[in-house]
Scaffold this active site. Structure first.
Site, PDB file in Angstrom:
ATOM      1  N   SER A   1      46.093  42.217  37.653  1.00 42.89           N
ATOM      2  CA  SER A   1      45.519  43.175  36.702  1.00 42.89           C
ATOM      3  C   SER A   1      46.598  44.163  36.288  1.00 42.89           C
ATOM      4  O   SER A   1      47.552  44.394  37.036  1.00 42.89           O
ATOM      5  CB  SER A   1      44.387  43.954  37.365  1.00 42.89           C
TER       6      SER A   1
ATOM      7  N   TYR B   1      40.806  48.030  44.780  1.00 41.96           N
ATOM      8  CA  TYR B   1      41.078  47.031  43.734  1.00 41.96           C
ATOM      9  C   TYR B   1      42.582  46.946  43.445  1.00 41.96           C
ATOM     10  O   TYR B   1      43.176  45.867  43.414  1.00 41.96           O
ATOM     11  CB  TYR B   1      40.298  47.426  42.485  1.00 41.96           C
TER      12      TYR B   1
HETATM   13  P1  NAI Z   1      33.434  38.063  35.797  1.00 44.03           P
HETATM   14  O1  NAI Z   1      32.530  38.670  36.817  1.00 44.03           O
HETATM   15  O2  NAI Z   1      32.905  37.854  34.426  1.00 44.03           O
HETATM   16  O3  NAI Z   1      34.016  36.684  36.341  1.00 44.03           O
HETATM   17  C1  NAI Z   1      34.400  36.525  37.674  1.00 44.03           C
HETATM   18  C2  NAI Z   1      33.727  35.286  38.242  1.00 44.03           C
HETATM   19  O4  NAI Z   1      34.152  35.177  39.608  1.00 44.03           O
HETATM   20  C3  NAI Z   1      32.198  35.394  38.245  1.00 44.03           C
HETATM   21  O5  NAI Z   1      31.603  34.241  37.651  1.00 44.03           O
HETATM   22  C4  NAI Z   1      31.846  35.504  39.714  1.00 44.03           C
HETATM   23  O6  NAI Z   1      30.609  34.864  40.024  1.00 44.03           O
HETATM   24  C5  NAI Z   1      33.021  34.808  40.364  1.00 44.03           C
HETATM   25  N1  NAI Z   1      33.199  35.200  41.751  1.00 44.03           N
HETATM   26  C6  NAI Z   1      33.068  36.427  42.301  1.00 44.03           C
HETATM   27  N2  NAI Z   1      33.265  36.363  43.621  1.00 44.03           N
HETATM   28  C7  NAI Z   1      33.542  35.070  43.911  1.00 44.03           C
HETATM   29  C8  NAI Z   1      33.821  34.373  45.111  1.00 44.03           C
HETATM   30  N3  NAI Z   1      33.844  34.994  46.299  1.00 44.03           N
HETATM   31  N4  NAI Z   1      34.056  33.046  45.035  1.00 44.03           N
HETATM   32  C9  NAI Z   1      33.998  32.393  43.858  1.00 44.03           C
HETATM   33  N5  NAI Z   1      33.721  33.000  42.694  1.00 44.03           N
HETATM   34  C10 NAI Z   1      33.499  34.320  42.725  1.00 44.03           C
HETATM   35  O7  NAI Z   1      34.706  39.018  35.775  1.00 44.03           O
HETATM   36  P2  NAI Z   1      36.141  38.914  35.050  1.00 44.03           P
HETATM   37  O8  NAI Z   1      36.397  40.265  34.516  1.00 44.03           O
HETATM   38  O9  NAI Z   1      36.235  37.760  34.165  1.00 44.03           O
HETATM   39  O10 NAI Z   1      37.071  38.735  36.321  1.00 44.03           O
HETATM   40  C11 NAI Z   1      38.001  37.686  36.490  1.00 44.03           C
HETATM   41  C12 NAI Z   1      39.253  38.229  37.116  1.00 44.03           C
HETATM   42  O11 NAI Z   1      39.897  39.083  36.195  1.00 44.03           O
HETATM   43  C13 NAI Z   1      39.022  39.068  38.371  1.00 44.03           C
HETATM   44  O12 NAI Z   1      40.017  38.735  39.323  1.00 44.03           O
HETATM   45  C14 NAI Z   1      39.200  40.476  37.875  1.00 44.03           C
HETATM   46  O13 NAI Z   1      39.582  41.344  38.901  1.00 44.03           O
HETATM   47  C15 NAI Z   1      40.270  40.274  36.839  1.00 44.03           C
HETATM   48  N6  NAI Z   1      40.450  41.321  35.847  1.00 44.03           N
HETATM   49  C16 NAI Z   1      39.421  41.640  34.998  1.00 44.03           C
HETATM   50  C17 NAI Z   1      39.616  42.594  34.029  1.00 44.03           C
HETATM   51  C18 NAI Z   1      38.531  42.959  33.074  1.00 44.03           C
HETATM   52  O14 NAI Z   1      38.677  43.946  32.357  1.00 44.03           O
HETATM   53  N7  NAI Z   1      37.439  42.227  33.003  1.00 44.03           N
HETATM   54  C19 NAI Z   1      40.912  43.271  33.855  1.00 44.03           C
HETATM   55  C20 NAI Z   1      41.915  42.852  34.794  1.00 44.03           C
HETATM   56  C21 NAI Z   1      41.687  41.896  35.728  1.00 44.03           C
END
Ligand code: NAI
Length: 285
Positions: free
Chosen positions: A141, A154
């Site tokens: 991130s 985080y």
């Molecule tokens: P999101 O919640 O839409 O997608 C993340 C997915 O990971 C979800 O479908 C969730 O069910 C799954 N997940 C959560 N815990 C899990 C586990 N223990 N095992 C398997 N799957 C699991 O969120 P997003 O934002 O798309 O997040 C994806 C990555 O991007 C994360 O690592 C987040 O920290 C990172 N990120 C997100 C940002 C944002 O603004 N949305 C910015 C920077 C980084």
């Protein structure tokens, strides 16, 4: 590099950024396994991807090491080999450092860093074994790159993920495996719902008050990038072998200031021991 016909394994691939990456890679003719802890996300993603024979949807909690190995086995059984690993599953617990309970730390670090470690330990040997080369992209991130107060659990997990990719890159590129740290700014996703998958054993939190304050601060998601935009950016980063895959020019000054602060902290006037430099400096390059 031609990725068409090859296979990607994407954790957290059923929502947000992971789904955007899946779309971009499928668009290049890749086969894609999306592994996710949430059944509802998996069902929605399969519908959105119009999952044909080039999509394998798997239920996986990335903190479960045996299940991770089984998911990799299933992917190899269907597609043959895994070439690209995207360690993307992530959760966020946000609030003041002084309020963070062990539950906040253990859950965030366990999924974000622990899940990435499990991905690497499970899948890297498989990539090295088939010898066709590959790529490991780990979603860190911008919060792991430049100081972001109010997010220490985080930030710590994300900075560690970036460091993992930096450390592994030099080691592995000679063996045909490229490592990238994906460092996005804000992206439209479901991460605000991450608490729904928080295990009971990590329920202890010090962030109840700060969560409420954040929720009432308003919704800024109209300012965020779409998952499709960042998916294409990750694809570009893979094709260009980028170490840091960044998305937002808005953080240029923040990255510059951090780099400058580090350079300024090097005691450049201190006498140099040439033997020490010749022996150790190359190891850190
Ligand atoms: P999101 O919640 O839409 O997608 C993340 C997915 O990971 C979800 O479908 C969730 O069910 C799954 N997940 C959560 N815990 C899990 C586990 N223990 N095992 C398997 N799957 C699991 O969120 P997003 O934002 O798309 O997040 C994806 C990555 O991007 C994360 O690592 C987040 O920290 C990172 N990120 C997100 C940002 C944002 O603004 N949305 C910015 C920077 C980084």
């Amino acid at each position: 590099q031609n990725i068409s016909g090859k296979t990607a394994f994407i954790t957290g691939g059923a929502s947000g950024i992971g789904l955007g990456i899946a779309k971009a890679l499928l668009g290049q003719g890749m086969k894609v396994a999306i592994a996710d802890i949430r059944d509802d996300h998996i069902a929605e993603a399969v519908a959105e991807l119009q999952g044909g024979d080039d999509v394998l949807a798997l239920k996986l909690d990335v903190t479960d090491r045996e299940a991770f190995a089984r998911a990799a086995d299933e992917t190899e059984a269907k597609f043959g080999k895994i070439h690209i690993l995207v360690n993307n599953a992530g959760v966020a617990a946000l609030g003041p450092a002084a309020d963070a309970a062990y539950g906040d730390w253990d859950w965030t670090v366990g999924v974000n860093l622990g899940g990435t470690i499990n991905g690497v330990v499970t899948i890297l040997p498989r990539i090295l074994k088939h010898g066709e080369g590959g790529h490991i992209v780990s979603t860190a991130s911008m919060s792991g790159m430049i100081p972001h107060p109010g997010a220490v659990t985080y930030v710590t997990s994300k900075a560690a993920v970036t460091a993992m990719m930096e450390s592994m890159r030099g080691e592995l590129e000679g063996q045909g495996v490229i490592c990238s740290a994906f460092c996005p700014g804000a992206v439209q996703s479901n991460i605000a719902e991450a608490g729904k998958t928080r295990p009971e054993k990590y329920a202890e939190t010090g962030y109840e008050q700060s969560d409420k304050a954040r929720q009432s601060a308003g919704d800024f998601s109209h300012l965020f990038m779409t998952k499709e935009e960042v998916g294409e950016r990750v694809l570009e980063g893979i094709l260009n072998d980028e170490l840091y895959i960044m998305t937002h020019a808005e953080f240029y000054d923040g990255v510059k200031d951090r780099g400058a602060a580090m350079l300024a902290a090097v005691p450049a006037k201190r006498p140099i021991n040439e033997e020490y430099r010749a022996t150790f400096a190359p190891l850190f390059h």
